[in-house]
Design a protein around this motif. Structure first.
Motif, short mmCIF file in Angstrom:
data_model
loop_
_atom_site.label_atom_id
_atom_site.label_comp_id
_atom_site.label_asym_id
_atom_site.label_seq_id
_atom_site.Cartn_x
_atom_site.Cartn_y
_atom_site.Cartn_z
N THR A 392 36.77 40.79 49.45
CA THR A 392 35.79 41.05 48.39
C THR A 392 36.12 42.52 48.23
N PRO A 393 35.49 42.96 46.80
CA PRO A 393 35.45 44.39 46.59
C PRO A 393 35.20 45.23 47.78
N GLU A 394 33.83 44.84 48.39
CA GLU A 394 33.47 45.84 49.44
C GLU A 394 34.35 45.85 50.68
N SER A 395 34.80 44.65 50.78
CA SER A 395 35.79 44.65 52.30
C SER A 395 37.12 45.33 52.10
N ILE A 396 37.61 45.24 50.66
CA ILE A 396 38.80 45.95 50.25
C ILE A 396 38.71 47.66 50.40
N LEU A 397 37.73 48.00 49.81
CA LEU A 397 37.40 49.57 49.65
C LEU A 397 37.33 50.06 51.26
N HIS A 398 36.40 49.12 51.98
CA HIS A 398 36.17 49.76 53.53
C HIS A 398 37.51 49.75 54.26
N ASP A 399 38.48 48.75 53.84
CA ASP A 399 39.57 48.59 54.70
C ASP A 399 40.69 49.88 54.45
N ILE A 400 40.44 50.19 53.11
CA ILE A 400 41.33 51.40 52.78
C ILE A 400 40.91 52.67 53.25
N ARG A 401 39.40 52.65 53.28
CA ARG A 401 39.10 53.72 53.92
C ARG A 401 39.48 54.04 55.35
N VAL A 448 46.72 39.98 37.60
CA VAL A 448 46.14 38.65 38.22
C VAL A 448 46.84 37.69 37.42
N THR A 449 47.11 36.67 38.34
CA THR A 449 47.82 35.26 37.60
C THR A 449 47.25 34.07 37.73
N THR A 450 46.07 34.12 38.98
CA THR A 450 45.27 32.91 39.25
C THR A 450 43.98 33.45 39.65
N ALA A 451 43.10 32.40 39.69
CA ALA A 451 41.70 32.79 40.37
C ALA A 451 41.82 33.01 41.57
N HIS A 452 40.53 33.65 42.11
CA HIS A 452 40.13 33.95 43.29
C HIS A 452 38.81 33.35 43.79
N SER A 453 38.63 32.97 44.98
CA SER A 453 37.57 32.25 45.67
C SER A 453 36.44 33.02 45.58
N LYS A 454 36.24 34.22 45.94
CA LYS A 454 35.25 35.21 46.07
C LYS A 454 35.12 36.41 45.19
N MET A 455 36.17 36.38 43.98
CA MET A 455 35.95 37.80 43.13
C MET A 455 36.20 37.00 42.01
N SER A 456 35.71 37.46 40.73
CA SER A 456 35.78 37.25 39.55
C SER A 456 37.30 38.06 38.89
N ARG A 457 37.59 37.70 38.02
CA ARG A 457 38.90 38.38 37.29
C ARG A 457 38.62 39.70 37.06
N GLN A 458 37.31 40.20 36.62
CA GLN A 458 36.94 41.32 36.16
C GLN A 458 36.81 42.11 37.62
N ASP A 459 36.21 41.64 38.75
CA ASP A 459 35.81 42.28 40.05
C ASP A 459 37.45 42.53 40.42
N GLU A 461 40.27 42.97 39.33
CA GLU A 461 41.02 43.88 38.34
C GLU A 461 40.21 45.47 38.69
N ARG A 462 39.13 45.43 38.84
CA ARG A 462 38.47 46.64 38.86
C ARG A 462 38.57 47.10 40.54
N VAL A 463 38.65 46.51 41.46
CA VAL A 463 38.89 47.00 42.72
C VAL A 463 40.41 47.25 42.81
N TYR A 464 41.32 46.65 42.13
CA TYR A 464 42.56 47.22 42.00
C TYR A 464 42.72 48.60 41.73
N ARG A 465 42.09 48.72 40.58
CA ARG A 465 42.43 50.18 39.75
C ARG A 465 41.49 51.04 40.68
N THR A 466 40.33 50.72 41.39
CA THR A 466 39.71 51.67 42.29
C THR A 466 40.50 51.98 43.47
#
Length: 623
Positions: A392-401, A448-459, A461-466
């Motif tokens: 999820t966006p939250e788990s990704i940013l937590h793990d990066i930190r 992004v080339t396919t859908a994700h089960s927990k994140m919208s495409r916009q979310d 892409e946003r967390v990737y940039r972040t």
């Protein structure tokens, strides 16, 4: 990209020179002596690039990563020419062109073949994201009646993993393009003879007969080609194949899971051949050099060349996260001249790693492995995938930190989890009828080339940039540099690579793996289907964009240089210590945040139980 302030003075001249450049046969062509009565066969080898989001070919005045496929095919073609496989009265001309640093004009390429009277064009090492560009080049050549072949991971991967033809592969066959699946050692001569006789087969499929590499032709590119890359890097593969089963990987389904390798004598010959033409920097492209069964003999040979013969050779390698367990591997790699190492970290979530069948990645070994490279003075690049099913966006940013705080990673590069054609992930989605983007140009791990089960495409892409912004924040850049000052790796070079990674993404909007020095764009080299811009609009916009980017590069470099100098003047810099640099402790699994998630705790317990079994403790406790 600007490596120093002096380079800025040449930015505009480079841009104008790029507009004037043409393919010059004298720069990249090997021609055997021929008598006036002899025949000629012209072989043009092209490594295609791919299109950016605006439809322009991604190309640079100096590109970053050299093409090993191009070097392999060029070496094999030289061998075919020396052996006169087309007959004693036929002389071969061989051109090697890399589109990431050379403009490809299909009409000029066609003229080379037409002038010779016989020949063909091979588009080599074509990955999925490069396949649309390869088809566009091929289409223009075929309209001139030029024989064209395409090989590489997209052809090999789709033929190996899909029951029916991939749509783009089908289109190539409909154009009359010959496709090559598998590896060319021992097979290139057959293709060239067929081309000379005008009877190329639609498909050459050698996927079930992968060749032995020992004693194979020397991978080689002319020095003029190599010097079009930053740092004049060339490439070689010491071996092919990987024993692991990562579901997102295409290597195992294209090159196989059995290690096939060149001998230490082969590696020495490759190095010496390049040194003779003034090339000293090498990228060993093995997906996992640590699993090459001859790694120690190869490193010993390279150590001999460096320490006894004093050759100033240096290397980049790719390894797995368990390489440090091999006795002497890290130490010998450093002595052999390894300056940078790429490691597929992928995730710090054990559940994600297990789901991707990347069982060899054990988070309990990450710090040991990274500290081993740090102590050897080797810079670490780590790949990190965003978009595993549990992310999820939250788990990704937590793990990066957590990574920033607890793992001594130098450079972290992010990728979308992408179902690459030729991978198990792609086959499963394809067989299940799950939608994937039909445009292969986007399969560069940066879209992004396919859908994700927990994140919208916009979310997603946003967390990737972040993720890029968070990891390469000013505070963490300072941390990376301070760590470099207390390790054996040059802080100045660390500064350069930080600049490269941050600038490529922030300024060029290109993944660092596709970056280079001074972006080149040609008005007519736009993807078919997109309109040609008016020259009165295109050229001023391109020059203004180039100037603006160079100023941003200078500004970023100046800011990082000030930071570097401030740290260098700090009298306490050698006493720097943080959580990531601390020696591994026995109680880490209880105290480090890396191990505090429920998934991580379960993994740690499982690893501890396995350890007890190996040590025989379970058996003793039952007696």
């Amino acid at each position: 990209m600007i490596r120093c302030r002096a380079a800025a003075r040449y930015s505009f001249s480079f841009a104008f020179a790029a507009v004037r450049e043409r393919i010059l046969p004298s720069e990249s062509c090997v021609t055997q002596p021929r008598s006036p009565k002899s025949g000629r066969f012209c072989l043009v080898l092209i490594k295609p690039s791919h299109y950016d989001d605006a439809g322009y070919v991604i190309q640079w005045f100096r590109s970053g990563i050299p093409s090993n496929s191009l070097a392999v095919l060029y070496g094999l073609a030289l061998q075919c020419a020396e052996e006169k496989i087309l007959g004693d009265d036929v002389q071969m001309e061989i051109h090697a062109l890399d589109e990431t640093n050379t403009r490809i004009r299909p009409e000029h390429v066609a003229a080379l073949v037409e002038d010779a009277g016989s020949g063909m064009v091979m588009l080599v090492g074509v990955q999925s994201n490069q396949f649309p560009r390869a088809l566009d080049i091929a289409a223009r050549l075929r309209r001139r009646g030029i024989a064209v072949g395409i090989g590489g991971f997209h052809v090999s991967g789709t033929l190996a993993m899909l029951k029916e033809r991939d749509p783009d592969v089908r289109r190539a066959l409909e154009m009359g393009v010959s496709l090559f699946a598998g590896e060319a050692e021992g097979r290139l001569g057959q293709v060239l003879r067929d081309a000379a006789e005008g009877k190329l087969a639609p498909i050459y499929n050698f996927m079930n007969d992968l060749p032995n590499l020992a004693g194979a032709a020397t991978p080689l590119l002319p020095a003029a080609r190599v010097k079009r890359t930053l740092g004049a890097n060339t490439s070689l593969d010491a071996g092919r194949g990987c024993p692991y089963q990562c579901s997102f990987c295409t290597i195992i389904n294209v090159q196989g899971r059995i290690s096939r390798r060149r001998s230490p004598d082969d590696i020495e010959r490759i190095v010496r051949t390049n040194v003779r033409q003034g090339i000293y920097s090498f990228f060993i492209t093995d997906d996992n050099f640590a699993r090459n069964k001859d790694w120690e003999a190869i490193l010993d040979r390279l150590i001999q060349l460096r320490e006894v013969e004093k050759l100033r050779i240096k290397f980049i390698i790719q390894v797995d996260t368990l390489c440090h367990r091999l006795p002497n591997f890290v130490a010998k790699a450093a002595r052999a001249g390894v300056k940078r190492v790429f490691i597929g970290l992928e995730s710090i979530n054990p559940e994600s790693l297990l789901a991707a069948k990347k069982r060899q990645n054990k988070i309990t070994e990450y710090r040991k492995m990274l500290l081993a490279w740090k102590q050897a003075g080797v810079l670490t690049y780590c790949g990190y995938i965003l978009g595993f099913p549990g992310d999820t966006p939250e788990s990704i940013l937590h793990d990066i930190r957590v990574i920033q705080k607890e793992l001594p990673v130098d450079l972290l590069e992010f990728f979308y989890l992408t179902p690459l054609p030729g991978s198990e992930d792609h086959r499963k989605l394809h067989d299940a009828g799950i939608a994937m983007d039909p445009d292969m140009n986007k399969y560069d791990l940066n879209h992004v080339t396919t859908a994700h089960s927990k994140m919208s495409r916009q979310d997603w892409e946003r967390v990737y940039r972040t993720a890029w912004k968070v990891y390469y924040s000013p505070a963490h850049i300072e941390t990376i540099l301070r760590r470099a000052f207390v390790s054996g790796f040059s802080p100045g070079k660390a500064l350069f690579f930080i600049l490269w990674f941050k600038g490529c993404y922030d300024i060029e909007k290109i993944h660092p793996l596709e970056g280079g020095f001074v972006r080149r764009k040609f008005r007519r080299d736009r993807r078919p289907g997109l309109p040609l811009e008016n020259p009165l609009a295109f050229y001023p916009k391109y020059l203004a964009e180039t100037a603006r980017k160079q100023l941003r590069w200078l500004s970023m470099y100046a800011g990082l240089l000030l930071l570097y100098r401030r740290i260098k003047k700090d009298p306490a810099r050698q006493q720097y210590m943080d959580l990531a640099l601390e020696p591994v402790a026995d109680d880490e699994t209880e105290t480090r945040e890396l191990f505090q998630s429920e998934v991580a705790k379960t993994f740690v317990v499982h690893e501890q139980e396995i350890g007890k079994v190996f040590r025989g403790e379970t058996a003793r406790s039952q007696r």
